[in-house]
Design an enzyme around this catalytic site. Structure first.
Site, PDB file in Angstrom:
ATOM      1  N   CYS A   1      -5.127   7.288   9.354  1.00 11.73           N
ATOM      2  CA  CYS A   1      -5.287   6.966  10.590  1.00 11.73           C
ATOM      3  C   CYS A   1      -5.008   8.393  11.922  1.00 11.73           C
ATOM      4  O   CYS A   1      -3.962   8.607  12.230  1.00 11.73           O
ATOM      5  CB  CYS A   1      -4.357   5.513  11.058  1.00 11.73           C
ATOM      6  SG  CYS A   1      -4.379   4.366  10.143  1.00 11.73           S
TER       7      CYS A   1
ATOM      8  N   ASP B   1       4.877   0.731  12.290  1.00  9.88           N
ATOM      9  CA  ASP B   1       3.462   0.419  11.507  1.00  9.88           C
ATOM     10  C   ASP B   1       3.005  -1.266  12.099  1.00  9.88           C
ATOM     11  O   ASP B   1       2.195  -1.671  12.479  1.00  9.88           O
ATOM     12  CB  ASP B   1       3.563   0.532  10.108  1.00  9.88           C
ATOM     13  CG  ASP B   1       3.240   1.501   9.761  1.00  9.88           C
ATOM     14  OD1 ASP B   1       2.540   2.617  10.363  1.00  9.88           O
ATOM     15  OD2 ASP B   1       3.130   2.040   8.615  1.00  9.88           O
TER      16      ASP B   1
ATOM     17  N   ARG C   1      -8.286  -0.609   4.421  1.00  5.08           N
ATOM     18  CA  ARG C   1      -7.390   0.957   3.932  1.00  5.08           C
ATOM     19  C   ARG C   1      -6.538   0.028   3.051  1.00  5.08           C
ATOM     20  O   ARG C   1      -5.577   0.481   2.602  1.00  5.08           O
ATOM     21  CB  ARG C   1      -7.618   1.917   4.993  1.00  5.08           C
ATOM     22  CG  ARG C   1      -8.846   2.375   5.207  1.00  5.08           C
ATOM     23  CD  ARG C   1      -8.277   3.109   6.392  1.00  5.08           C
ATOM     24  NE  ARG C   1      -6.954   4.538   5.329  1.00  5.08           N
ATOM     25  CZ  ARG C   1      -6.198   4.674   6.588  1.00  5.08           C
ATOM     26  NH1 ARG C   1      -5.923   5.405   7.395  1.00  5.08           N
ATOM     27  NH2 ARG C   1      -5.442   5.514   5.648  1.00  5.08           N
TER      28      ARG C   1
ATOM     29  N   LYS D   1       1.113  -1.427  -0.051  1.00  4.95           N
ATOM     30  CA  LYS D   1       0.088   0.067  -0.298  1.00  4.95           C
ATOM     31  C   LYS D   1       0.789   1.303   0.159  1.00  4.95           C
ATOM     32  O   LYS D   1       0.918   2.119  -0.322  1.00  4.95           O
ATOM     33  CB  LYS D   1      -0.888   0.036   1.148  1.00  4.95           C
ATOM     34  CG  LYS D   1      -1.765   1.162   1.174  1.00  4.95           C
ATOM     35  CD  LYS D   1      -2.223   1.054   2.432  1.00  4.95           C
ATOM     36  CE  LYS D   1      -1.939   1.808   3.656  1.00  4.95           C
ATOM     37  NZ  LYS D   1      -1.551   3.307   4.556  1.00  4.95           N
ATOM     38  N   ASN D   2       2.148   0.948   0.661  1.00  4.61           N
ATOM     39  CA  ASN D   2       2.756   2.606   0.877  1.00  4.61           C
ATOM     40  C   ASN D   2       3.684   2.548   0.191  1.00  4.61           C
ATOM     41  O   ASN D   2       4.182   3.433  -0.777  1.00  4.61           O
ATOM     42  CB  ASN D   2       3.189   3.216   2.610  1.00  4.61           C
ATOM     43  CG  ASN D   2       2.687   2.641   3.274  1.00  4.61           C
ATOM     44  OD1 ASN D   2       1.210   2.813   2.941  1.00  4.61           O
ATOM     45  ND2 ASN D   2       3.222   2.265   5.079  1.00  4.61           N
TER      46      ASN D   2
ATOM     47  N   ARG E   1      -0.582  15.156  13.126  1.00  3.42           N
ATOM     48  CA  ARG E   1       0.397  14.347  11.796  1.00  3.42           C
ATOM     49  C   ARG E   1       0.424  15.370  11.312  1.00  3.42           C
ATOM     50  O   ARG E   1      -0.039  15.879  10.018  1.00  3.42           O
ATOM     51  CB  ARG E   1       0.163  13.350  11.383  1.00  3.42           C
ATOM     52  CG  ARG E   1      -0.266  12.173  12.330  1.00  3.42           C
ATOM     53  CD  ARG E   1      -0.866  10.904  11.729  1.00  3.42           C
ATOM     54  NE  ARG E   1      -0.326  10.023  10.815  1.00  3.42           N
ATOM     55  CZ  ARG E   1      -0.830   9.169   9.613  1.00  3.42           C
ATOM     56  NH1 ARG E   1      -0.810   8.690   9.764  1.00  3.42           N
ATOM     57  NH2 ARG E   1       0.709   8.707   8.579  1.00  3.42           N
TER      58      ARG E   1
HETATM   59  C1  UD1 Z   1       4.022   6.647   6.670  1.00  2.00           C
HETATM   60  C2  UD1 Z   1       3.411   5.801   6.714  1.00  2.00           C
HETATM   61  C3  UD1 Z   1       2.623   5.460   7.739  1.00  2.00           C
HETATM   62  C4  UD1 Z   1       3.681   5.230   8.918  1.00  2.00           C
HETATM   63  C5  UD1 Z   1       4.879   6.012   8.695  1.00  2.00           C
HETATM   64  C6  UD1 Z   1       6.297   6.577   9.683  1.00  2.00           C
HETATM   65  C7  UD1 Z   1       2.605   5.811   4.297  1.00  2.00           C
HETATM   66  C8  UD1 Z   1       1.641   6.399   3.097  1.00  2.00           C
HETATM   67  N1  UD1 Z   1       2.194   6.204   5.406  1.00  2.00           N
HETATM   68  O1  UD1 Z   1       3.619   8.328   7.347  1.00  2.00           O
HETATM   69  O2  UD1 Z   1       2.020   3.371   7.187  1.00  2.00           O
HETATM   70  O3  UD1 Z   1       3.594   4.666  10.133  1.00  2.00           O
HETATM   71  O4  UD1 Z   1       5.723   6.520   7.830  1.00  2.00           O
HETATM   72  O5  UD1 Z   1       7.290   4.959   9.241  1.00  2.00           O
HETATM   73  O6  UD1 Z   1       4.077   5.434   3.711  1.00  2.00           O
HETATM   74  N2  UD1 Z   1       6.265  14.932  10.609  1.00  2.00           N
HETATM   75  C9  UD1 Z   1       6.137  15.891  11.006  1.00  2.00           C
HETATM   76  N3  UD1 Z   1       6.242  16.733   9.633  1.00  2.00           N
HETATM   77  C10 UD1 Z   1       5.748  16.352   8.228  1.00  2.00           C
HETATM   78  C11 UD1 Z   1       5.632  15.499   8.277  1.00  2.00           C
HETATM   79  C12 UD1 Z   1       5.776  14.480   9.472  1.00  2.00           C
HETATM   80  O7  UD1 Z   1       6.319  16.529  12.085  1.00  2.00           O
HETATM   81  O8  UD1 Z   1       5.293  17.559   7.256  1.00  2.00           O
HETATM   82  C13 UD1 Z   1       6.312  14.178  11.455  1.00  2.00           C
HETATM   83  C14 UD1 Z   1       5.402  12.791  12.329  1.00  2.00           C
HETATM   84  O9  UD1 Z   1       4.357  13.487  12.899  1.00  2.00           O
HETATM   85  C15 UD1 Z   1       5.522  11.808  12.347  1.00  2.00           C
HETATM   86  C16 UD1 Z   1       6.714  11.577  11.737  1.00  2.00           C
HETATM   87  O10 UD1 Z   1       7.531  13.170  11.124  1.00  2.00           O
HETATM   88  O11 UD1 Z   1       6.094  11.787  13.707  1.00  2.00           O
HETATM   89  C17 UD1 Z   1       7.433  10.264  10.705  1.00  2.00           C
HETATM   90  O12 UD1 Z   1       5.846  10.789   9.771  1.00  2.00           O
HETATM   91  P1  UD1 Z   1       5.805  10.729   8.090  1.00  2.00           P
HETATM   92  O13 UD1 Z   1       7.914   9.856   7.842  1.00  2.00           O
HETATM   93  O14 UD1 Z   1       6.567  11.614   7.499  1.00  2.00           O
HETATM   94  O15 UD1 Z   1       4.742   9.490   7.943  1.00  2.00           O
HETATM   95  P2  UD1 Z   1       3.612   9.688   6.757  1.00  2.00           P
HETATM   96  O16 UD1 Z   1       4.251   9.807   5.364  1.00  2.00           O
HETATM   97  O17 UD1 Z   1       2.839  10.224   6.968  1.00  2.00           O
END
Ligand code: UD1
Length: 417
Positions: free
Chosen positions: A116, A305, A397, A22-23, A121
């Site tokens: 989720c 995850d 999902r 999915k990711n 986030r």
């Molecule tokens: C992706 C995965 C999700 C997984 C996560 C961490 C997908 C679709 N989803 O989510 O399943 O749990 O990686 O491995 O690929 N952060 C900020 N600002 C931002 C973006 C992120 O502070 O603009 C923080 C987040 O709150 C979190 C950390 O960075 O604490 C990591 O998040 P991120 O790697 O961005 O996760 P996702 O891409 O949302």
């Protein structure tokens, strides 16, 4: 509302082929928007999040259809640049379209993404990266309005190696003039797969899998065909299920190297885990022992995850295991549900301590998020009596057929419509 019913206590055995990731699929679907062309995603899992991404592409003017296990996306007629709020709030990955639409149309309008509920986030790093490439972004009435004259290559440093921000920056940078260097980039296998996909489209991207990704922009892009890699979190879920119940399973296509941190914990708990050349095989007596602290961290560390799923696998283990969740502030929402089944778990802030118990019993539980929901299934497979998992739309999902897959391995599990 459908529910999943499980009668616990059955050992799992047999083989299955792991669904596509999915990711990986979601950012690649966003990438299709970058150019006018036709892309074929081979082995694309049938998930509600993939359906949502398809609806976004249709709203932009593209066409999406299934050909058996494959998804075909035609982005030749994309003309719109706006994603309705209703589609944005269904999943986090909707924000991935921002960089791609901006690159294609010079303008993009969307709102904050859903996904989720794991605590706050933010998308500040996504916006920081797009601004560095030359986008002007304002927020009005909860809608983000992004514009750019010409995107220009830039040095982008990410304060956190965010998976999504790295992907968004890669997409937009493909159409920026000059070179973009993303430092402190996320190193997840899904980033490498996005690089492979972008290269197949004609883009110049290198470095994915390391902390520095370099993109030479404005190459002529075209459609492509890509075989989606297996989902390492789905694979981890089935391995944890087999570890906890006992038995012997082989997961075809699962990639040992990409799951090393999870497999290491399973080995430490007493399972025999090996790569047999075409996948991963696990043998377990069903009586696991506690393991050293499991601390989630960006790849190649233990994936956040898989935290809930591994916790569920250890509910009957001998001894206590400490979990430390470092990525998300509210990622123990499955704990009260597992406690309803008799699980012995104490949480304090970002730490959870699981002490194995013999007395897990089936009861009604509610999935609170995607992986937390999968953890309830892993719990139910070990519990005495019937577990009834409600709110399963969260699970759908990310799992194309978790009930069919586990039933195929011998679990007593079915969906009640
Ligand atoms: C992706 C995965 C999700 C997984 C996560 C961490 C997908 C679709 N989803 O989510 O399943 O749990 O990686 O491995 O690929 N952060 C900020 N600002 C931002 C973006 C992120 O502070 O603009 C923080 C987040 O709150 C979190 C950390 O960075 O604490 C990591 O998040 P991120 O790697 O961005 O996760 P996702 O891409 O949302």
């Amino acid at each position: 509302m459908s529910v999943i019913l499980i009668e616990g206590g059955k050992k799992l055995s047999g083989a299955l082929t792991v669904q596509g990731a999915k990711n990986s699929v979601l950012p690649m679907l966003a990438a299709t928007v970058l150019c006018p062309g036709v892309c074929c995603m081979k082995g694309c899992p049938e998930l509600s999040d993939v359906e949502t991404a398809g609806q976004i592409i249709r709203r932009l003017g593209g066409e999406v259809h299934r050909e058996g296990p494959d998804l075909v996306v035609d982005t030749r007629n994309i003309s719109a640049c706006e994603i309705p709020r209703e589609l944005m709030c269904r999943m986090r990955s909707s924000v991935m379209f921002l960089g791609a639409i901006l690159a294609r149309c010079g303008e993009a309008v969307c709102s904050q993404p859903g996904g989720c509920d794991l605590g706050p986030r933010p998308i500040d790093l996504h916006l920081h990266a797009l601004r560095a490439l030359g986008a002007q972004i304002k927020e009005e009435n909860g809608r983000l309005h992004c514009r750019c004259g010409k995107l220009r290559g830039a040095e982008i440093f990410l304060q956190i190696p965010s998976v999504g921000a790295t992907e968004n920056a890669m997409l937009a940078a493909c159409q920026a003039e000059g070179t973009t260097v993303i430092s402190n980039a996320a190193r997840e296998p899904e980033i490498v797969e996005l690089q492979d996909f972008l290269r197949a489209m004609g883009a110049s991207v290198r470095g994915a899998g390391s902390a520095t990704v370099v993109i030479e922009g404005r190459k002529k892009l075209h459609g492509c065909t890509h075989l989606v890699r297996p989902d390492r979190i789905v694979a981890a879920t089935y391995l944890c299920a087999a570890a906890a119940t006992g038995g012997c399973v082989c997961l075809r296509r699962a990639e040992y190297r990409h799951m090393a941190s999870v497999l290491c914990v399973l080995q430490g708990s007493g399972c025999d885990v090996r790569s047999d050349g075409c996948g991963i095989c696990l043998k377990s007596s069903g009586r696991l022992r506690a393991v050293p602290p499991v601390r989630t961290s960006p790849y190649p560390g233990f994936p956040t995850d898989a935290q809930a799923i591994m916790m569920a696998a250890l509910l009957r283990s001998k001894g206590s295991t400490v979990f430390v969740e470092t990525l998300f502030s509210d990622r123990y929402r499955h704990v009260p549900q597992l406690q309803k089944m008799g699980a012995q778990i104490r949480t304090r802030g970002q730490t959870a301590i699981v002490t194995g118990t013999e007395n897990l019993h089936g009861t009604a539980v509610q999935a609170t998020d995607l992986r937390g929901g999968a953890a309830l299934i892993v719990g139910g497979l070990q519990a005495e009596g019937i577990t009834r998992v409600e709110q399963i739309h969260h699970i759908e999902r990310g799992y194309a057929d978790i009930v069919g897959d586990l039933a195929g391995l011998g679990a007593c599990i079915y969906t009640e419509k």
